[in-house]
Write a protein that holds these residues in place. Structure first.
Motif, short mmCIF file in Angstrom:
data_model
loop_
_atom_site.label_atom_id
_atom_site.label_comp_id
_atom_site.label_asym_id
_atom_site.label_seq_id
_atom_site.Cartn_x
_atom_site.Cartn_y
_atom_site.Cartn_z
N MET A 80 64.72 11.53 65.13
CA MET A 80 64.19 12.75 64.99
C MET A 80 65.10 14.16 65.94
O MET A 80 64.87 15.15 65.65
N PHE A 98 63.05 17.22 71.57
CA PHE A 98 63.19 16.16 71.32
C PHE A 98 64.75 16.07 71.45
O PHE A 98 65.86 16.02 70.60
N ALA A 121 55.78 14.42 68.70
CA ALA A 121 55.94 15.08 67.44
C ALA A 121 54.66 15.01 66.42
O ALA A 121 54.47 15.93 65.11
N PHE A 128 58.87 18.23 60.46
CA PHE A 128 59.53 16.82 60.66
C PHE A 128 59.71 16.53 58.50
O PHE A 128 60.72 15.84 58.16
N MET A 133 62.09 13.88 57.08
CA MET A 133 61.93 13.01 57.97
C MET A 133 61.03 11.96 56.51
O MET A 133 60.37 12.71 56.35
#
Length: 183
Positions: A80, A98, A121, A128, A133
């Motif tokens: 992340m 992050f 998040a 993301f 991700m």
């Protein structure tokens, strides 16, 4: 440890002597009752020793799962953090939320960072995912946090059980040694 082993061996010999010469020490007599205390203690200590050997194996398994849970959590947090740095190019300030703490990242700091990452998040999940991700990364992060917390709690319970067992062994040993001194 050496004295405990020596004392246990002595108690085992006394217990064996009482069993072999049982006719000399009838059950109702003081000596008969004292030999029963020693025999009971030797059996209890043998059971404690066997359970300790089993718990050592369980502790090793717990250590492995603790290590696995810690590594899984670190890996998703690092992914992340890396993804947030990449997204920073298109969205200034994205990576600010992050950032893993520098230096040794102990368990409390790791857990705090994981909770912060999970909280921050949520509103940025689509970004993301846009930067590769996995779509279920939020669920995986929450699962990794839960697994790590369970591993931490399990380790704490194991330490408590060890201390209780140690206290029981010492108490049993004292009672048996007091019985032997009266024989």
């Amino acid at each position: 440890m050496i004295n405990e082993t020596r004392d246990f061996k002595m108690l085992a010999r006394v217990s064996d002597f009482g069993s072999v010469n049982q006719e000399l020490f009838p059950e109702g007599s003081l000596a008969g009752r004292l030999f029963q205390v020693v025999k009971k203690t030797v059996n209890e200590l043998s059971a404690y020793a066997a359970s300790e050997v089993r718990s050592i194996g369980a502790d090793r398994g717990g250590a492995i799962s603790m290590h696995s849970a810690r590594e899984a959590l670190r890996n998703i947090l690092r992914a992340m953090q890396h993804t947030a740095r990449v997204a920073e190019v298109d969205t200034p300030g994205f990576a600010d939320k992050f950032v893993l703490p520098r230096g040794r990242l102990g368990d409390p700091k790791l857990l705090a960072a994981a909770h912060a990452f999970a909280k921050d998040a949520g509103p940025l999940a689509e970004a993301f995912i846009k930067y590769e991700m996995p779509p279920d990364f939020e669920e995986k992060l929450k699962l990794d946090i839960r697994n790590f917390e369970e591993a931490l709690n399990s380790r704490a319970r194991g330490g408590e059980l060890y201390e209780i067992g140690k206290t029981n062994i010492k108490t049993s040993m004292r009672q048996a040694l007091a019985a032997v001194s009266r024989l």
